[in-house]
Design an enzyme around this catalytic site. Structure first.
Site, PDB file in Angstrom:
ATOM      1  N   GLY A  31      73.088  41.938  58.848  1.00 31.43           N
ATOM      2  CA  GLY A  31      72.107  42.669  59.642  1.00 31.43           C
ATOM      3  C   GLY A  31      71.041  43.279  58.743  1.00 31.43           C
ATOM      4  O   GLY A  31      71.067  43.130  57.516  1.00 31.43           O
TER       5      GLY A  31
ATOM      6  N   ASP B 289      80.544  39.312  58.255  1.00 30.79           N
ATOM      7  CA  ASP B 289      79.645  39.244  59.407  1.00 30.79           C
ATOM      8  C   ASP B 289      80.089  38.101  60.316  1.00 30.79           C
ATOM      9  O   ASP B 289      80.684  37.122  59.859  1.00 30.79           O
ATOM     10  CB  ASP B 289      78.188  39.012  58.965  1.00 30.79           C
ATOM     11  CG  ASP B 289      77.188  39.472  60.034  1.00 30.79           C
ATOM     12  OD1 ASP B 289      76.522  40.514  59.808  1.00 30.79           O
ATOM     13  OD2 ASP B 289      77.082  38.816  61.093  1.00 30.79           O
TER      14      ASP B 289
ATOM     15  N   ILE C  85      84.870  41.479  63.778  1.00 35.94           N
ATOM     16  CA  ILE C  85      85.603  42.751  63.602  1.00 35.94           C
ATOM     17  C   ILE C  85      86.631  42.971  64.720  1.00 35.94           C
ATOM     18  O   ILE C  85      87.464  43.859  64.622  1.00 35.94           O
ATOM     19  CB  ILE C  85      84.656  43.970  63.509  1.00 35.94           C
ATOM     20  CG1 ILE C  85      83.735  44.061  64.740  1.00 35.94           C
ATOM     21  CG2 ILE C  85      83.855  43.943  62.224  1.00 35.94           C
ATOM     22  CD1 ILE C  85      83.034  45.399  64.872  1.00 35.94           C
TER      23      ILE C  85
ATOM     24  N   TYR D 289      75.260  52.377  74.584  1.00 37.23           N
ATOM     25  CA  TYR D 289      75.136  52.366  73.127  1.00 37.23           C
ATOM     26  C   TYR D 289      75.285  53.789  72.560  1.00 37.23           C
ATOM     27  O   TYR D 289      76.080  54.029  71.643  1.00 37.23           O
ATOM     28  CB  TYR D 289      73.771  51.775  72.763  1.00 37.23           C
ATOM     29  CG  TYR D 289      73.415  51.824  71.296  1.00 37.23           C
ATOM     30  CD1 TYR D 289      73.943  50.913  70.394  1.00 37.23           C
ATOM     31  CD2 TYR D 289      72.519  52.779  70.813  1.00 37.23           C
ATOM     32  CE1 TYR D 289      73.596  50.956  69.046  1.00 37.23           C
ATOM     33  CE2 TYR D 289      72.163  52.824  69.477  1.00 37.23           C
ATOM     34  CZ  TYR D 289      72.702  51.910  68.598  1.00 37.23           C
ATOM     35  OH  TYR D 289      72.362  51.952  67.264  1.00 37.23           O
TER      36      TYR D 289
ATOM     37  N   LYS E 136      78.302  55.504  70.325  1.00 38.23           N
ATOM     38  CA  LYS E 136      78.088  56.085  68.986  1.00 38.23           C
ATOM     39  C   LYS E 136      78.699  57.485  68.904  1.00 38.23           C
ATOM     40  O   LYS E 136      79.387  57.817  67.935  1.00 38.23           O
ATOM     41  CB  LYS E 136      76.584  56.162  68.673  1.00 38.23           C
ATOM     42  CG  LYS E 136      75.931  54.830  68.341  1.00 38.23           C
ATOM     43  CD  LYS E 136      76.363  54.314  66.986  1.00 38.23           C
ATOM     44  CE  LYS E 136      75.610  53.072  66.566  1.00 38.23           C
ATOM     45  NZ  LYS E 136      76.233  52.365  65.455  1.00 38.23           N
TER      46      LYS E 136
END
Ligand code: NAD
Ligand code: SER
Length: 324
Positions: A13, A32, A52, A146, A150
């Site tokens: 990224g 990644d 992941i 999102y 977080k």
């Protein structure tokens, strides 16, 4: 078993690529979902193409490597997250949980540092009614999947840090929008900043998806990387999550800066209601005085210096090379 390894997830990224270039090669494990840009060859010990969400893969990595530091960057950014909340929850929340479990297992007998890039999306304002800088403990009412993810992962990280041996050292950095001259982001909502510049340098017209008066905080990539490294080397931190920022231009002020260097740039404004609503819920300015006080943070680039000394020279080189 390879010792004293730094793991970077989401290494291909925007932040991952910039971080790989400054960390050097010999002890960095890059992971990644997508293949790594070939230009990064030589900047890592080993690259693992993987997910992941694949816990077996993480367990295998735990057997092969003794990890001392984790930069957990893999994520789905905000615009894409709102269009696919299920995927966003899986990658951003369950994926982070997997990495925290991995970090906890690695920290059984030694200290493991876990660096987590959070975001201004943790804040939720009603149409930017607060114009003053917002501090870390204020307005924590995210309106997006999102941002909620977080904030939850920040809390989850702080919870995990108290489990087991207590040697998992979790640190979160709330980034504003980031602007890189080397890479162009995709799937974010602060993307209009970098896109305006990159399109101008490439000689392409740009339709900005927010109103001209929209104001958000930004940081250029070299400062973002310095902030991550400085936070990693700080000792005794009173907070688990810190704001960092530099300049807060309106979209029109960004357009004026672009026009100063690319006078023939064509930038029009065609606000997208969903993306505008997201940006309107994020603060125009954030207060980074805690980071300045606790670990000596200050950005090197304000808006003028960012354009004159970093963005314009590097972005011009990039599109000159592409056209040549
Ligand atoms: P990016 O989208 O450029 O990179 C994310 C990387 O994660 C991609 O290379 C992608 O392939 C990888 N990835 C996605 N899903 C994965 C999975 N399941 N397994 C493994 N890898 C996966 O994002 P970025 O700009 O480099 O952001 C990195 C982190 O910083 C993210 O957590 C993001 O939320 C945060 N952040 C970014 C900004 C910004 O403006 N760029 C601002 C605030 C916070
Ligand atoms: N730049 C990010 C995004 O727009 C904010 O964290 O998704």
């Amino acid at each position: 078993m390879q010792e004293d390894i730094t793991l970077i997830t989401g290494a291909n990224g925007e932040i991952g690529q910039a971080l790989l270039r400054v960390l050097g090669a010999d002890r960095v494990l890059a992971l990644d979902l997508n293949p790594l840009d070939p230009a990064l060859a030589g900047y890592y010990l080993e690259f693992i193409q993987g997910d992941i969400l694949d816990r077996a893969l993480l367990e295998q990595l735990g057997r092969e490597f003794e990890i001392r530091r984790i930069y957990h960057l893999a994520a789905i950014l905000s615009t894409k997250a709102e269009s696919d909340p299920h995927l966003a929850h899986k990658v951003n929340v369950e994926g982070t949980m997997n990495l925290l479990n991995f970090g906890l297992a690695q920290s059984e007998h030694r200290r493991v540092q876990f660096l987590f890039p959070s975001s201004i999306a943790v804040y939720g304002l009603e149409a930017k009614e607060v114009q003053g800088p917002v501090g870390e403990d204020e307005r924590l009412m995210p309106t997006t999947v999102y941002g909620a993810g977080k904030l939850y992962c920040e809390r989850l990280g702080q919870h995990f840090a108290k489990q087991g041996s207590g040697l998992l050292d979790f640190r979160a950095l709330r980034f504003p929008g980031l602007i890189s001259a080397e890479t162009l982001s995709a799937g974010g909502t602060t993307d209009y900043g970098p896109e305006m510049l990159h399109f101008a340098a490439a000689g392409r017209p740009y339709r900005c998806f927010v109103r001209p008066d929209t104001r958000l905080p930004f940081l250029v990539m070299p400062d973002a990387i310095r902030a991550l490294q400085k936070l990693a080397s700080a000792t005794s931190l009173p907070r688990g999550a810190y704001n960092v920022t530099s300049f807060s231009p309106s979209a029109e002020e960004l357009r004026q800066s672009v026009l100063e260097y690319f006078p023939s740039a064509e930038v029009s404004f065609e606000p997208d209601p969903d993306r505008q609503a997201m940006v309107d819920s994020w603060p125009a300015r954030i207060d980074d005085s805690a980071a300045r006080r606790d670990w000596g943070w200050s950005p090197e680039y304000d808006l003028q210096r960012a354009f004159a000394e970093y963005l314009v020279p590097a972005v011009s080189d990039r599109y000159l090379e592409e056209s040549g």
